[in-house]
Design a protein around this motif. Structure first.
Motif, PDB file in Angstrom:
ATOM      1  N   SER A 121       0.811  -1.217   0.000  1.00 40.25           N
ATOM      2  CA  SER A 121       0.000   0.000   0.000  1.00 40.25           C
ATOM      3  C   SER A 121       0.843   1.266   0.000  1.00 40.25           C
ATOM      4  CB  SER A 121      -0.938   0.006   1.219  1.00 40.25           C
ATOM      5  OG  SER A 121      -0.211   0.240   2.426  1.00 40.25           O
ATOM      6  N   ARG A 122       2.119   1.154   0.343  1.00 41.93           N
ATOM      7  CA  ARG A 122       2.994   2.339   0.340  1.00 41.93           C
ATOM      8  C   ARG A 122       3.405   2.736  -1.081  1.00 41.93           C
ATOM      9  NH1 ARG A 122       1.435   4.263   4.712  1.00 41.93           N
ATOM     10  NH2 ARG A 122      -0.260   2.872   4.077  1.00 41.93           N
ATOM     11  N   LEU A 123       3.327   1.824  -2.048  1.00 40.22           N
ATOM     12  CA  LEU A 123       3.819   2.106  -3.400  1.00 40.22           C
ATOM     13  C   LEU A 123       3.133   3.298  -4.070  1.00 40.22           C
ATOM     14  CD1 LEU A 123       4.276  -1.543  -4.753  1.00 40.22           C
ATOM     15  CD2 LEU A 123       6.045   0.052  -3.982  1.00 40.22           C
ATOM     16  N   PRO A 124       1.793   3.438  -3.984  1.00 36.44           N
ATOM     17  CA  PRO A 124       1.162   4.613  -4.616  1.00 36.44           C
ATOM     18  C   PRO A 124       1.573   5.942  -4.000  1.00 36.44           C
ATOM     19  CG  PRO A 124      -0.467   2.884  -4.179  1.00 36.44           C
ATOM     20  CD  PRO A 124       0.786   2.497  -3.470  1.00 36.44           C
ATOM     21  N   ALA A 125       2.273   5.915  -2.861  1.00 40.64           N
ATOM     22  CA  ALA A 125       2.677   7.166  -2.205  1.00 40.64           C
ATOM     23  C   ALA A 125       3.566   8.014  -3.100  1.00 40.64           C
ATOM     24  CB  ALA A 125       3.409   6.862  -0.891  1.00 40.64           C
ATOM     25  N   ALA A 126       4.244   7.390  -4.070  1.00 41.01           N
ATOM     26  CA  ALA A 126       5.104   8.144  -4.981  1.00 41.01           C
ATOM     27  C   ALA A 126       4.318   9.181  -5.775  1.00 41.01           C
ATOM     28  CB  ALA A 126       5.820   7.184  -5.941  1.00 41.01           C
ATOM     29  N   PHE A 127       3.011   8.950  -5.948  1.00 43.79           N
ATOM     30  CA  PHE A 127       2.187   9.875  -6.736  1.00 43.79           C
ATOM     31  C   PHE A 127       1.114  10.562  -5.892  1.00 43.79           C
ATOM     32  CE2 PHE A 127       3.908   6.841  -9.766  1.00 43.79           C
ATOM     33  CZ  PHE A 127       4.428   7.692 -10.726  1.00 43.79           C
ATOM     34  N   MET A 128       1.204  10.439  -4.570  1.00 43.79           N
ATOM     35  CA  MET A 128       0.254  11.125  -3.675  1.00 43.79           C
ATOM     36  C   MET A 128       0.782  12.522  -3.356  1.00 43.79           C
ATOM     37  SD  MET A 128      -0.914   8.146  -0.993  1.00 43.79           S
ATOM     38  CE  MET A 128      -1.542   9.391   0.150  1.00 43.79           C
ATOM     39  N   HIS A 129       0.450  13.484  -4.193  1.00 43.09           N
ATOM     40  CA  HIS A 129       0.981  14.839  -4.007  1.00 43.09           C
ATOM     41  C   HIS A 129      -0.094  15.889  -4.294  1.00 43.09           C
ATOM     42  CE1 HIS A 129       5.144  13.600  -3.402  1.00 43.09           C
ATOM     43  NE2 HIS A 129       4.969  12.719  -4.370  1.00 43.09           N
ATOM     44  N   THR A 130      -1.233  15.730  -3.644  1.00 43.38           N
ATOM     45  CA  THR A 130      -2.316  16.695  -3.835  1.00 43.38           C
ATOM     46  C   THR A 130      -1.904  18.084  -3.356  1.00 43.38           C
ATOM     47  OG1 THR A 130      -4.004  14.969  -3.625  1.00 43.38           O
ATOM     48  CG2 THR A 130      -4.704  17.240  -3.239  1.00 43.38           C
ATOM     49  N   MET A 131      -1.161  18.161  -2.261  1.00 43.93           N
ATOM     50  CA  MET A 131      -0.730  19.469  -1.768  1.00 43.93           C
ATOM     51  C   MET A 131       0.186  20.151  -2.775  1.00 43.93           C
ATOM     52  SD  MET A 131      -1.925  20.633   1.085  1.00 43.93           S
ATOM     53  CE  MET A 131      -0.691  21.696   1.816  1.00 43.93           C
ATOM     54  N   LEU A 132       1.048  19.384  -3.416  1.00 46.07           N
ATOM     55  CA  LEU A 132       1.927  19.938  -4.447  1.00 46.07           C
ATOM     56  C   LEU A 132       1.096  20.489  -5.611  1.00 46.07           C
ATOM     57  CD1 LEU A 132       5.119  18.116  -5.778  1.00 46.07           C
ATOM     58  CD2 LEU A 132       3.702  19.542  -7.236  1.00 46.07           C
ATOM     59  N   ALA A 133       0.095  19.709  -6.054  1.00 45.41           N
ATOM     60  CA  ALA A 133      -0.774  20.168  -7.139  1.00 45.41           C
ATOM     61  C   ALA A 133      -1.523  21.429  -6.736  1.00 45.41           C
ATOM     62  CB  ALA A 133      -1.757  19.069  -7.526  1.00 45.41           C
ATOM     63  N   ALA A 134      -1.991  21.470  -5.477  1.00 46.04           N
ATOM     64  CA  ALA A 134      -2.702  22.650  -4.996  1.00 46.04           C
ATOM     65  C   ALA A 134      -1.787  23.869  -4.968  1.00 46.04           C
ATOM     66  CB  ALA A 134      -3.267  22.376  -3.605  1.00 46.04           C
ATOM     67  N   GLN A 135      -0.549  23.684  -4.514  1.00 44.58           N
ATOM     68  CA  GLN A 135       0.401  24.797  -4.495  1.00 44.58           C
ATOM     69  C   GLN A 135       0.680  25.313  -5.901  1.00 44.58           C
ATOM     70  OE1 GLN A 135       3.496  22.694  -2.301  1.00 44.58           O
ATOM     71  NE2 GLN A 135       3.263  24.094  -0.588  1.00 44.58           N
ATOM     72  N   MET A 136       0.775  24.393  -6.872  1.00 40.61           N
ATOM     73  CA  MET A 136       1.042  24.817  -8.245  1.00 40.61           C
ATOM     74  C   MET A 136      -0.119  25.645  -8.799  1.00 40.61           C
ATOM     75  SD  MET A 136       1.679  22.582 -11.723  1.00 40.61           S
ATOM     76  CE  MET A 136      -0.085  22.399 -11.982  1.00 40.61           C
ATOM     77  N   VAL A 137      -1.350  25.191  -8.572  1.00 46.54           N
ATOM     78  CA  VAL A 137      -2.517  25.920  -9.063  1.00 46.54           C
ATOM     79  C   VAL A 137      -2.589  27.305  -8.424  1.00 46.54           C
ATOM     80  CG1 VAL A 137      -5.045  25.962  -9.077  1.00 46.54           C
ATOM     81  CG2 VAL A 137      -3.835  23.848  -9.627  1.00 46.54           C
ATOM     82  N   ILE A 138      -2.372  27.366  -7.109  1.00 45.94           N
ATOM     83  CA  ILE A 138      -2.421  28.653  -6.408  1.00 45.94           C
ATOM     84  C   ILE A 138      -1.319  29.576  -6.907  1.00 45.94           C
ATOM     85  CG2 ILE A 138      -2.099  29.735  -4.141  1.00 45.94           C
ATOM     86  CD1 ILE A 138      -3.436  27.176  -2.979  1.00 45.94           C
ATOM     87  N   THR A 139      -0.146  29.021  -7.145  1.00 46.52           N
ATOM     88  CA  THR A 139       0.967  29.815  -7.679  1.00 46.52           C
ATOM     89  C   THR A 139       0.642  30.344  -9.067  1.00 46.52           C
ATOM     90  OG1 THR A 139       2.607  28.573  -6.408  1.00 46.52           O
ATOM     91  CG2 THR A 139       3.395  29.725  -8.365  1.00 46.52           C
ATOM     92  N   ASP A 140       0.063  29.502  -9.930  1.00 47.99           N
ATOM     93  CA  ASP A 140      -0.255  29.909 -11.292  1.00 47.99           C
ATOM     94  C   ASP A 140      -1.343  30.976 -11.344  1.00 47.99           C
ATOM     95  OD1 ASP A 140       1.606  28.141 -12.289  1.00 47.99           O
ATOM     96  OD2 ASP A 140       0.154  26.551 -12.694  1.00 47.99           O
ATOM     97  N   LEU A 141      -2.296  30.917 -10.412  1.00 44.56           N
ATOM     98  CA  LEU A 141      -3.459  31.801 -10.475  1.00 44.56           C
ATOM     99  C   LEU A 141      -3.369  32.993  -9.525  1.00 44.56           C
ATOM    100  CD1 LEU A 141      -6.389  29.207 -10.759  1.00 44.56           C
ATOM    101  CD2 LEU A 141      -5.108  30.350 -12.571  1.00 44.56           C
ATOM    102  N   SER A 142      -2.250  33.156  -8.840  1.00 45.57           N
ATOM    103  CA  SER A 142      -2.097  34.269  -7.903  1.00 45.57           C
ATOM    104  C   SER A 142      -1.017  35.223  -8.396  1.00 45.57           C
ATOM    105  CB  SER A 142      -1.714  33.751  -6.507  1.00 45.57           C
ATOM    106  OG  SER A 142      -2.705  32.875  -6.014  1.00 45.57           O
ATOM    107  N   ALA A 143      -1.259  36.502  -8.216  1.00 45.99           N
ATOM    108  CA  ALA A 143      -0.239  37.495  -8.523  1.00 45.99           C
ATOM    109  C   ALA A 143       0.918  37.349  -7.537  1.00 45.99           C
ATOM    110  CB  ALA A 143      -0.831  38.899  -8.446  1.00 45.99           C
ATOM    111  N   PRO A 144       2.155  37.711  -7.931  1.00 47.18           N
ATOM    112  CA  PRO A 144       3.305  37.525  -7.042  1.00 47.18           C
ATOM    113  C   PRO A 144       3.132  38.147  -5.669  1.00 47.18           C
ATOM    114  CG  PRO A 144       4.051  38.066  -9.248  1.00 47.18           C
ATOM    115  CD  PRO A 144       2.551  38.193  -9.266  1.00 47.18           C
ATOM    116  N   GLU A 145       2.526  39.349  -5.607  1.00 53.63           N
ATOM    117  CA  GLU A 145       2.378  40.015  -4.309  1.00 53.63           C
ATOM    118  C   GLU A 145       1.328  39.336  -3.430  1.00 53.63           C
ATOM    119  OE1 GLU A 145      -0.170  42.177  -7.375  1.00 53.63           O
ATOM    120  OE2 GLU A 145       1.880  41.379  -7.228  1.00 53.63           O
TER     121      GLU A 145
END
Length: 422
Positions: A121-145
């Motif tokens: 059950s630990r094997l799928p952990a390599a692709f468990m990165h919802t927080m990373l995906a969320a950070q990317m979306v927030i970074t893409d859709l937010s102004a730098p300031e």
């Protein structure tokens, strides 16, 4: 930032029906859902492993395997998110989480090899990165300031996940059996995958970012190209910030890895009392990262906040070296949480500003590998320090390391504005 201003109040590039504010809201919801499920399984893992006959050493291997897989998978997943977009990133992460929890459910069956399935059950952990995906979306859709405040709101998700997940995990396992929390987490993440596929944009990056990611006539790149991933660390302004993130946060990470042992042996806490302390941690995290950091980022520069987090780390380290009761630790916890949250939010913001819009996911993947690195090295190194010198050594190490980092930052401040590599 590329794309942020152009799509303010409008649908991001490649979106279906949701406008930018709704995409951001759904991103926070999916992050809270994933973290709630994660803390549900963390609350039952020690008891499930004991039920399956695993000793403490084998359980340590189980935990280490999770950290190693997340460490290896983070940068690759970030690059995959850059290439294939937010929809694919959220969908893959949710499906991987669902598979992990489903294997945990299967391990509870007496008719199946439980210990083998628990490790599998630990094997799928390599692709468990919802927080990373969320950070990317927030970074893409937010102004730098606005980025530090927007990333800081993920602390609300983390706090909700900590409190709700721990509560549900214990309650459901006691009422319906050990497999119940894992089964509900599997169903919840599968529904999250469907929601992601339907509602999350194909991509949240602008057209110029896609042009940078796939230049016409250029050599065909590879998602697993480690040289292409690590070259980001050589871009101007990236390596110093990344090193501060790793070095300043590592001592506190060692302490947090060992905290379950420390709470039992040093603080003499019962399981219920440890649960209350975890809830207090979650509330502080919600308030500080979700509310306080956003306000501070409007009044102070990122460099000033970074120096402040490192300085507070040093002061808290002194207190940890002297503490003797759980009450002392509760007094130190607000400072510890402030430093942890500020260091992570500010460095993530600075690093994503230092790279091109087409590489924000890969950069966040490198950032996401820092915590798994601590979880991988922490049990061995932390256990050795704890057995040899006791709890005060964690405070001494935290003070010494962060005081040296503070002196370096004071003498050689990190530039506030780094030009993106075009």
């Amino acid at each position: 930032m590329q794309g942020a201003g152009a799509h303010r109040g409008q649908s991001p590039a490649g979106t279906g029906t949701l406008d930018r504010p709704w995409v951001l809201l759904l991103t926070y919801v999916l992050a809270a859902l994933e973290l709630t499920c994660l803390f549900m399984q963390l609350s039952i893992m020690p008891y499930l492993s004991r039920t399956l006959g695993l000793d403490s050493v084998t359980f340590g291997y189980l935990q280490t395997s999770f950290g190693v897989l997340q460490l290896l998978g983070g940068p690759v997943f970030g690059r995959l998110a850059d290439w294939y977009g937010a929809r694919a990133a959220f969908t893959v992460s949710s499906l991987a989480s669902s598979a992990l929890y489903l294997l945990m459910v299967a391990s509870c069956s007496p008719a199946l090899p439980g210990a083998f399935l628990l490790f599998a059950s630990r094997l799928p952990a390599a692709f468990m990165h919802t927080m990373l995906a969320a950070q990317m979306v927030i970074t893409d859709l937010s102004a730098p300031e606005e980025r530090p405040a927007a990333l800081g709101r993920l602390g609300l998700c983390f706090g909700i996940g900590t409190i709700l997940g721990s509560l549900l995990g214990g309650t459901l396992s006691a009422a319906c059996g050990m497999q119940c929390p894992a089964f509900i987490a599997s169903i919840a993440n599968f529904l999250g995958a469907i929601l992601s596929f339907i509602c999350i944009p194909v991509s949240t990056k602008g057209a110029s970012a896609h042009a940078q990611a796939a230049p016409p006539g250029g050599p065909k790149a590879n998602v697993f190209d480690l040289k292409a991933i690590t070259r980001l660390l050589l871009w101007p302004g990236v390596l110093p910030v990344f090193l501060v993130k790793v070095i300043a946060g590592f001592p506190s990470g060692l302490f947090m890895v060992m905290f379950s042992i420390i709470s039992m042996d040093f603080f003499q806490l019962e399981p219920a009392q440890a649960g209350y302390l975890t809830s207090f941690f979650g509330v502080l995290l919600m308030v500080i990262q979700g509310l306080v950091i956003g306000q501070l980022s409007k009044r102070f520069s990122e460099g000033a906040l970074l120096r402040a987090s490192v300085l507070v780390f040093s002061v808290v380290g002194l207190g940890m070296a002297l503490m003797s009761t759980v009450f002392h630790f509760c007094l130190l916890m607000p400072g510890l949480i402030f430093s942890l949250c500020t260091l992570n939010v500010v460095t993530d913001s600075m690093l994503t500003k230092a790279v091109s819009a087409s590489d924000t996911g890969t950069m966040l993947g490198l950032c996401a590998s820092v915590q798994p690195l601590t979880r991988t090295l922490g049990p061995t190194l932390g256990g050795l320090l704890y057995r040899s010198f006791g709890v005060p050594v964690f405070g001494h190490v935290q003070f010494a390391v962060n005081f040296l980092v503070f002196l370096v930052l004071w003498r050689q401040p990190i530039p506030q504005k780094v030009n993106k590599v075009e």
